[in-house]
Design a protein around this motif. Sequence first.
Motif, short mmCIF file in Angstrom:
data_model
loop_
_atom_site.label_atom_id
_atom_site.label_comp_id
_atom_site.label_asym_id
_atom_site.label_seq_id
_atom_site.Cartn_x
_atom_site.Cartn_y
_atom_site.Cartn_z
N ASP A 96 0.83 -1.21 0.00
CA ASP A 96 0.00 0.00 0.00
C ASP A 96 0.87 1.26 0.00
N ASN A 97 2.01 1.16 0.67
CA ASN A 97 2.91 2.31 0.71
C ASN A 97 3.60 2.54 -0.63
N CYS A 98 3.92 1.46 -1.32
CA CYS A 98 4.57 1.59 -2.64
C CYS A 98 3.61 2.22 -3.65
N MET A 99 2.35 1.89 -3.56
CA MET A 99 1.37 2.43 -4.49
C MET A 99 0.02 2.46 -3.78
N ALA A 100 -0.49 3.69 -3.58
CA ALA A 100 -1.73 3.85 -2.82
C ALA A 100 -2.86 3.09 -3.48
N ARG A 101 -3.69 2.44 -2.67
CA ARG A 101 -4.79 1.65 -3.19
C ARG A 101 -6.10 2.43 -3.02
N GLU A 102 -6.77 2.25 -1.89
CA GLU A 102 -8.05 2.96 -1.73
C GLU A 102 -7.87 4.41 -1.31
N LYS A 103 -6.82 4.65 -0.53
CA LYS A 103 -6.63 6.00 -0.01
C LYS A 103 -5.17 6.41 -0.13
N HIS A 266 13.95 -0.52 3.49
CA HIS A 266 12.58 -0.76 3.02
C HIS A 266 12.52 -0.57 1.51
N VAL A 267 11.67 -1.33 0.83
CA VAL A 267 11.43 -1.04 -0.59
C VAL A 267 10.45 0.13 -0.70
N TRP A 268 10.68 0.98 -1.66
CA TRP A 268 9.76 2.09 -1.93
C TRP A 268 9.36 2.05 -3.39
N ALA A 269 10.32 2.39 -4.23
CA ALA A 269 10.03 2.52 -5.65
C ALA A 269 10.39 1.26 -6.43
N GLU A 270 11.12 0.33 -5.79
CA GLU A 270 11.66 -0.81 -6.52
C GLU A 270 10.56 -1.72 -7.07
N PRO A 271 9.54 -2.04 -6.26
CA PRO A 271 8.46 -2.87 -6.83
C PRO A 271 7.74 -2.14 -7.97
N SER A 328 4.26 6.44 13.53
CA SER A 328 4.82 5.40 12.66
C SER A 328 4.45 5.64 11.21
N GLY A 329 3.91 6.85 10.90
CA GLY A 329 3.33 7.02 9.58
C GLY A 329 1.97 6.37 9.55
N PRO A 330 1.47 6.02 8.38
CA PRO A 330 0.10 5.49 8.31
C PRO A 330 -0.04 4.03 8.70
N TYR A 331 1.09 3.34 8.88
CA TYR A 331 1.03 1.89 9.10
C TYR A 331 1.71 1.55 10.42
N PRO A 364 4.74 10.14 6.09
CA PRO A 364 5.31 8.95 5.42
C PRO A 364 5.59 7.81 6.40
N LYS A 365 5.55 6.60 5.87
CA LYS A 365 5.81 5.40 6.67
C LYS A 365 7.21 5.47 7.28
N VAL A 366 7.27 5.41 8.58
CA VAL A 366 8.56 5.52 9.28
C VAL A 366 9.45 4.32 8.95
N ALA A 367 10.71 4.61 8.73
CA ALA A 367 11.71 3.55 8.56
C ALA A 367 12.72 3.69 9.68
N ALA A 368 13.61 2.72 9.73
CA ALA A 368 14.66 2.78 10.74
C ALA A 368 15.56 3.98 10.48
N TYR A 369 16.00 4.61 11.52
CA TYR A 369 17.05 5.62 11.42
C TYR A 369 18.01 5.37 12.56
N ARG A 370 19.13 4.77 12.27
CA ARG A 370 20.28 4.61 13.16
C ARG A 370 19.85 4.48 14.63
N ALA A 371 19.89 3.32 15.17
CA ALA A 371 19.39 3.07 16.53
C ALA A 371 17.96 3.56 16.65
N PRO A 372 17.09 3.07 15.76
CA PRO A 372 15.76 3.66 15.65
C PRO A 372 15.01 3.70 16.98
N SER A 373 14.44 4.85 17.25
CA SER A 373 13.63 5.13 18.44
C SER A 373 14.43 5.44 19.69
N ALA A 374 15.69 5.04 19.73
CA ALA A 374 16.46 5.23 20.96
C ALA A 374 16.84 6.69 21.23
#
Lengths: 753, 160
Positions: A96-103, A266-271, A328-331, A364-374
């Motif tokens: 859903d993040n790679c390509m929006a479906r319903e919303k 995370h994959v974004w545009a690759e798929p 966490s973004g939308p997900y 945007p959907k949160v991804a890891a960023y170096r020691a994510p959340s710490a």
Amino acid sequence: MSFDATFQNKRFNSVGTRPLRPDGIDKVTGRARYGADFNMPGQLVARVLRSPHAHARIKGIDTSKAEAVKGVKAIVTAADMPDLTDGDEALFAILDNCMAREKAMYDGHAVAAVAAIDESSAKAALKLIKVDYEVLPHVVDVDAAMMADAPVLNDTIFTQGVEPAPSKPSNVANRSEFGHGDVDAGFAKADIIVERSYKTEQAHQGYIEPHACVASCNADGTADLWVCTQGHFVYRQNCADLLGLEASKLRVTSSEIGGGFGGKTHVWAEPVALALSRKAGRPVKLIMSREEVFRASGPTSATSIDVKIGATKDGKITAAEATLRYTSGPYPDMWAELGAMTAFAPYDLENVKTVGFEVVVNRPKVAAYRAPSAPMAAFAAESAVDELAKEIGMDPVDFRIANVAKEGTRSSYGPVYGPIGIGPTLDAAKAHPHMSAPLGPNQGRGMACGFWFNFGGQTCTDLNISADGTVTIAVGTVDVGGSRASLSLIVAEELGIEYSDVKAVIADTSTLGYNDMTDGSRGTFSTSMATISAARNAIEVMRQRAAIMWDIPLEHIYWEDGHAKAAGSKHGNRAPLSVKDIAAEAGNTGGPIAGHSELVADGAGVSFATHICDIEVDSETGSSRVVRYTVIQDAGKAVHPAYVEGQYQGGAAQGIGWALNEEYIYGDDGRLQNPGFLDYRIPVCSDLPMIDTQILEIPNPNHPYGVRGVGETSIVPPLAAIANAVSNAVGLRMSHIPLSPPRILAALNAAKT
Amino acid sequence: MPAIAVSTTINDDTVEFLCQPDETLLDVLRNRLGLMGAKEGCGTGDCGACSAIVDGRVVCSCLVLGAEAEGRTIETIEGMANGNELHPLQRKFIEHAALQCGICTPGFLMAAKALLEVNPDPTETEIRFWLAGNLCRCTGYDKIVRAVQDAAAEMRGETA
């Protein structure tokens, strides 16, 4: 032969030296190939259409006019990427993040993509795609999203982890809790309690290389993907799952990576690129613009955190409690959980409780960023610890030392610590000349501690010995910061050969077994373990070959200092055989010599750091400047100290940027207002001083050389260290990161009135 | 749009190419001439990864049109080494571990080269402000500044 990963104290010959990195020449001459530097014959150019709305129902997409543009070869929407996720919620979120479906769930969410013969045709087509949106109410702030009247992003989200289960959907995806003891009883014993609320804003990893790939799908179901990624095996699995490809028929090659810091996990545009290629029947190159990277890749969470800590007058913490809310973004994901686990990790606490709330928002959907959340959790906890020390009248370093976790301490998130480095980093900070250096006018000093778990995981190494005795290793963890150098040192150490006789390459997904990605500071830790294991397997083969060469029993041959040697009075007078000697005869003794290892690297040693910084604040403008910065961190064993220092310095610089300037700024319309490096300002060279480093080595008992991961912990203390320094400089507690000039000025002005 | 014919000098070689009026020098270098050492990190002149030297001045090649290359003298990262002999800056960047991912390195080297041509003995502050147009996210700049200082000293003949 099973591999023994326990630490063996030994004198190192290669490990710990600072040779030139093997990819250096390619990188200083412009020859190194990154994600955007690969081309295929007949490739098309892809561009992505993105939602201008923070939250909108997609009622229809009309691509007919765009399809008629000359040069356009394929257009894809969600209709071209059917849902094959079979109930896997995490995978569906990726789809859903790679390509929006319903919303469309955030400003920048992909809704369609075009592949055309050139950029101008693709751009012309994007303008002609008509999307019929029904704009919906949105929410981007973490606290606002938790309000009862907030627009609900996803009516299938019912807060998990609460009893009884809620009857209504909300934006709170889950509640997590950690700790032990009885915090109420602990607070009752406290002489002084500090209770404060903190906020941090969303920051981006800010890698200089935008996401880029070339995708090529063939009619027979085979496909190739060239891409900048931290984990090409994970990308392969995600892309194959989303597109219905067989994993083994999709070959993913990782390019040189121009920075990732978690953002390329995370994959974004690759798929999407693969879907376009499949539809067009031609290779497709897709490069995200910087604006797209900011709007539609995976920044870190924004947070809102409450902390309560109590202590006795003599400086013993009696209880610590925190409530941590992470976007966490939308997900939904597990960002708040990680924050709740890490908040009080440096301390030995009798009573501790942390609660995390994972909150979905139209970002945007949160991804890891170096020691994510710490870093955010540490900012809140370490700010409160500092304030508590001040109220008690103790030096902040002494107060921390009085409460520090050590071997045998039950951590705030559960496990009991083995040998750890937090105490030694605090002792080193106390003794460091920086701590006692005089401060200038308008300057303040701050310090703070940080923790990160470190990961291990699935890892492979293939080690091949050439006929001339030189060695190649193929590994599957992407080199993000110099691991080819550190792994070559490991091979040199283990085989007793020269560093210059080793070449390390990153294998593609078709030439090596599965590897988890380079994340969790696992690259050197895990892959060195697999490499040591592979080298030891190769040594076993070389012993067997020496037995053939000498025509003596195998048990009479041992390996020492890079040579096969014969034992005992009967054979012991033979001249030892070097790797080169044995390799030269390989063709006559059984063929090529190799060592392989496939393992799950367990026992990544936890990592701690203490940072010290001096800040100067201009009270007229609210601007601040870091005038001195010191990083002290446990590396377990620094394999290549120059690149360990580089990790310390780089993490500190990212933390400084986050602490002082970097933030996602949204308008009332839910649109990101600063999607570029001009307005999202990361530290530039003139912003920073030299960053001093001190490497401590408290061996990790679960690694043959004592290695711990070093990549992430360095970003954990800076937010707190800087907030403490600024607070000391201006005489006011600062509780909202980033401490940008307007925020500092507002605090100064508020204090005047 | 009709393409524009451009004749220019890149890394001491005469180069001729056709480009569109709206095509940047960076696009020409990368997509038409195969000189992919310059990187696009932002496309808006904020990151410096595309730095090139035009008539002795360091520029963001993403902010220069390809057509503007006509009659100019352009240096790119591909021309910095003399064959296999690295420029002192290139050597010092490797020796000082002044690169991690390396995506910003060509831009930093171009900018630092331009600095040392106008100021062979820069102070740390001068280095930091000259390089402020080049973003690095990996190193914290510490080792980059040291590499430039060391290369400058060597080029002045002060070290072996």
